[in-house]
Enzyme design. Sequence first.
Site: not given
Ligand code: C5P
Length: 250
Positions: A10, A47, A74, A76-77, A79-83, A137, A229
């Site tokens: 990130d 990622k 990552d 995380k799409l 949107d509507i199915p076609n898009t 999460t 992190r």
């Molecule tokens: O820094 P940290 O370990 O919290 O980062 C978690 C990573 O996982 C971030 O890039 C976050 O966008 C991603 N993520 C998440 N929870 C989800 C899906 C992805 O924390 N359900």
Amino acid sequence: MGKDVIIACDFASAEETIRFLDKFNKIRDEVVSCDHVSISVSRPFVKIGMELFYAEGPQIVKTLKERGHKVFLDLKLHDIPNTVKKTMQVLGEYGVDMVNVHAAGGIEMMKAAKEGLMLGAVRYADKPKLIAVTQLTSTDEETMHRELLIDKPLDQVVRQYALNAKAAGLDGVVCSAHEAADIHAACGSDFLTVTPGIRLAGDSAGDQKRVMTPADAKTVGSDYIVVGRSITGEPKPIDAYTKCREDFIG
Ligand code: C5P
């Protein structure tokens, strides 16, 4: 693919990302075998999230693939199915190893995502894994009830989203490690659980609400842990990565 630690890069720019990943060049390259899959320790599975992708565009995927990293894109799409289908086709062409959608988009959208992804990835022998985000999460049950007006218990919602993803032909879900065992019980042991919200003991949870250590994630049967992190924010990230690997895989 076998069990692995995925580092959440990130970062705001390609430069910052490469500077970080260059630190791994110092590790003696050890190719370890896990579940018949070879993992290069000095080229960790990474990622790429929205921040980095929107800043740098597809070139960042190309750069990291050329360096020998496996890439989970990552985005995380939702949107509507076609898009979603057309967008997934584009992402499939990049040669990514893993990509995702929000399960909240529904079964039809997830099926369209899979179709698009497979069309895009047609020239790659190793097909990318498509997984669905169940609940972030950073969302807890109270937020879900109060803000999203979803009144069912969190574990029931997550299980249903996972079953929907499986019905759509997806390979697995992104979920909290707290839900991994339940999802495997509902969807089978081959259905992947990719679990962010991982913290080494003593690290701050930050904005994550449902956290777990790598050792506990191993115990509950997570297939991949996503660690940001707790590795990237550490003064000694290689030590933190090695500790995550030892606790989760070793
Ligand atoms: O820094 P940290 O370990 O919290 O980062 C978690 C990573 O996982 C971030 O890039 C976050 O966008 C991603 N993520 C998440 N929870 C989800 C899906 C992805 O924390 N359900």
